[in-house]
Design a protein around this motif. Structure first.
Motif, mmCIF file in Angstrom:
data_model
loop_
_atom_site.group_PDB
_atom_site.id
_atom_site.type_symbol
_atom_site.label_atom_id
_atom_site.label_comp_id
_atom_site.label_asym_id
_atom_site.label_seq_id
_atom_site.Cartn_x
_atom_site.Cartn_y
_atom_site.Cartn_z
ATOM 1 N N THR A 1 -13.615 38.726 14.014
ATOM 2 C CA THR A 1 -13.605 40.077 12.836
ATOM 3 C C THR A 1 -14.507 39.478 11.402
ATOM 4 O O THR A 1 -15.344 40.094 11.009
ATOM 5 N N ARG A 2 -14.098 38.172 11.247
ATOM 6 C CA ARG A 2 -14.932 37.624 10.015
ATOM 7 C C ARG A 2 -14.360 35.990 9.942
ATOM 8 O O ARG A 2 -13.346 35.752 10.551
ATOM 9 N N PRO A 3 -15.335 35.158 9.606
ATOM 10 C CA PRO A 3 -14.991 33.836 9.152
ATOM 11 C C PRO A 3 -14.090 33.916 8.069
ATOM 12 O O PRO A 3 -13.844 34.597 7.296
ATOM 13 N N VAL A 4 -13.056 32.865 8.214
ATOM 14 C CA VAL A 4 -11.996 32.532 7.186
ATOM 15 C C VAL A 4 -11.925 30.917 7.033
ATOM 16 O O VAL A 4 -12.541 30.019 7.913
ATOM 17 N N LYS A 5 -11.099 30.345 6.142
ATOM 18 C CA LYS A 5 -10.994 29.084 5.931
ATOM 19 C C LYS A 5 -10.529 28.382 7.284
ATOM 20 O O LYS A 5 -9.615 28.893 7.814
ATOM 21 N N GLN A 6 -11.245 27.274 7.649
ATOM 22 C CA GLN A 6 -10.826 26.577 8.803
ATOM 23 C C GLN A 6 -10.677 27.632 10.371
ATOM 24 O O GLN A 6 -9.805 27.453 11.114
ATOM 25 N N GLY A 7 -11.666 28.457 10.440
ATOM 26 C CA GLY A 7 -11.571 29.184 11.555
ATOM 27 C C GLY A 7 -12.248 30.634 11.480
ATOM 28 O O GLY A 7 -12.862 30.947 10.672
ATOM 29 N N PHE A 8 -11.436 31.689 12.046
ATOM 30 C CA PHE A 8 -11.750 33.002 11.941
ATOM 31 C C PHE A 8 -10.521 33.863 11.960
ATOM 32 O O PHE A 8 -9.605 33.557 12.551
ATOM 33 N N ALA A 9 -10.761 35.353 11.617
ATOM 34 C CA ALA A 9 -9.605 36.304 11.558
ATOM 35 C C ALA A 9 -9.968 36.854 13.102
ATOM 36 O O ALA A 9 -11.524 37.055 13.280
ATOM 37 N N ALA A 10 -9.329 37.231 13.748
ATOM 38 C CA ALA A 10 -9.525 37.861 15.180
ATOM 39 C C ALA A 10 -8.551 38.787 15.653
ATOM 40 O O ALA A 10 -7.395 38.664 15.024
ATOM 41 N N ARG A 11 -8.992 39.706 16.384
ATOM 42 C CA ARG A 11 -8.054 40.651 17.039
ATOM 43 C C ARG A 11 -8.116 40.186 18.536
ATOM 44 O O ARG A 11 -9.104 39.657 19.167
ATOM 45 N N LEU A 12 -6.759 40.150 18.881
ATOM 46 C CA LEU A 12 -6.499 39.901 20.280
ATOM 47 C C LEU A 12 -5.845 40.916 20.964
ATOM 48 O O LEU A 12 -5.111 41.809 20.580
ATOM 49 N N SER A 13 -6.316 41.415 22.145
ATOM 50 C CA SER A 13 -5.748 42.385 23.126
ATOM 51 C C SER A 13 -4.304 42.397 22.965
ATOM 52 O O SER A 13 -3.693 41.327 23.259
ATOM 53 N N GLY A 14 -3.480 43.459 22.877
ATOM 54 C CA GLY A 14 -2.190 43.530 22.935
ATOM 55 C C GLY A 14 -1.409 43.240 21.812
ATOM 56 O O GLY A 14 -0.182 43.212 21.732
ATOM 57 N N VAL A 15 -1.957 42.545 20.849
ATOM 58 C CA VAL A 15 -1.468 42.149 19.418
ATOM 59 C C VAL A 15 -1.564 43.418 18.373
ATOM 60 O O VAL A 15 -2.957 43.504 17.816
ATOM 61 N N ARG A 16 -0.707 44.124 17.991
ATOM 62 C CA ARG A 16 -0.860 45.066 17.227
ATOM 63 C C ARG A 16 -0.166 44.963 15.795
ATOM 64 O O ARG A 16 -0.476 46.055 15.039
ATOM 65 N N SER A 17 0.412 44.049 15.650
ATOM 66 C CA SER A 17 1.424 43.972 14.429
ATOM 67 C C SER A 17 1.446 42.481 14.045
ATOM 68 O O SER A 17 1.228 41.474 14.698
ATOM 69 N N LYS A 18 1.908 42.500 12.770
ATOM 70 C CA LYS A 18 1.880 41.123 12.099
ATOM 71 C C LYS A 18 3.170 40.433 12.708
ATOM 72 O O LYS A 18 2.779 39.106 13.040
ATOM 73 N N GLU A 19 4.051 41.119 13.006
ATOM 74 C CA GLU A 19 5.082 40.379 13.865
ATOM 75 C C GLU A 19 4.613 39.783 15.261
ATOM 76 O O GLU A 19 5.148 38.813 15.669
ATOM 77 N N ASP A 20 3.959 40.629 15.947
ATOM 78 C CA ASP A 20 3.155 40.150 17.152
ATOM 79 C C ASP A 20 2.207 38.994 17.111
ATOM 80 O O ASP A 20 2.474 37.755 17.736
ATOM 81 N N ALA A 21 1.628 38.986 15.935
ATOM 82 C CA ALA A 21 0.740 37.742 15.614
ATOM 83 C C ALA A 21 1.438 36.631 15.323
ATOM 84 O O ALA A 21 1.232 35.494 15.682
ATOM 85 N N ASP A 22 2.493 36.595 14.417
ATOM 86 C CA ASP A 22 3.335 35.604 14.052
ATOM 87 C C ASP A 22 4.021 35.004 15.264
ATOM 88 O O ASP A 22 4.218 33.699 15.363
ATOM 89 N N ALA A 23 4.307 36.011 16.289
ATOM 90 C CA ALA A 23 4.752 35.035 17.561
ATOM 91 C C ALA A 23 3.933 34.259 18.323
ATOM 92 O O ALA A 23 4.531 33.701 18.953
#
Length: 162
Positions: A46-68
């Motif tokens: 979705t966009r570059p961020v410090k040391q990488g990228f912000a990204a969307r992954l299929s099946g990941v819908r919430s902050k909790e999903d992403a943190d896991a």
């Protein structure tokens, strides 16, 4: 191919670190899998961020999903990787190779390939020791890589294997 650094924001985006030669190309390899193959993700940067990228992954819908998914490494099947020129190697092909000096004496085997900026370093597990040595992966220090024979020939700078 990359590693998930955890949630980025509260809407299910992740922080993604790419290990590909062209960092943005990580999204071009099709679905990426966790190391054990139990999870598969389509990646949309979705966009570059410090040391990488912000990204969307299929099946990941919430902050909790992403943190896991924090620290999950992402892989692509070998058949989707491009063919490399003769003088380039995938890290996975180097790990495990026997390291011999120019006189044929075994120095150990490649435990890992590290890169902290300037050049790749081969971490060499030395025989009969728990110590490792860091060998620059340059033509001068490693003049021969023979994947078919499962070894590389090293001409290490003085002091590395003392």
């Amino acid at each position: 191919m990359g590693m998930i650094g955890g949630a980025f924001g509260v809407h299910g985006e992740v922080r993604l670190k790419s290990f590909t030669a062209d960092p943005e190309a990580i999204a071009d390899y099709g679905p990426l899998e966790s190391e054990d193959g139990s999870q598969s993700f389509h990646v949309q940067l979705t966009r570059p961020v410090k040391q990488g990228f912000a990204a969307r992954l299929s099946g990941v819908r919430s902050k909790e999903d992403a943190d896991a998914l924090k620290s999950v490494r992402l892989y692509a099947p070998r058949e989707r990787l491009p063919q490399l020129p003769d003088d380039e190697f995938y890290h996975a092909d180097l790990i495990g190779l026997e390291v011999m000096d120019t006189g044929g004496v075994s120095l150990g085997h490649v435990k890992a390939v590290l890169n902290h900026g300037a050049t790749d370093l081969l971490e060499i597990a030395q025989p009969g020791s728990s110590q490792t040595a860091l060998l620059p992966f340059t033509r001068e220090a490693v003049p021969t890589v023979d994947l078919a024979a499962g070894r590389l020939i090293a001409d290490p700078p003085a002091g590395i294997f003392d």
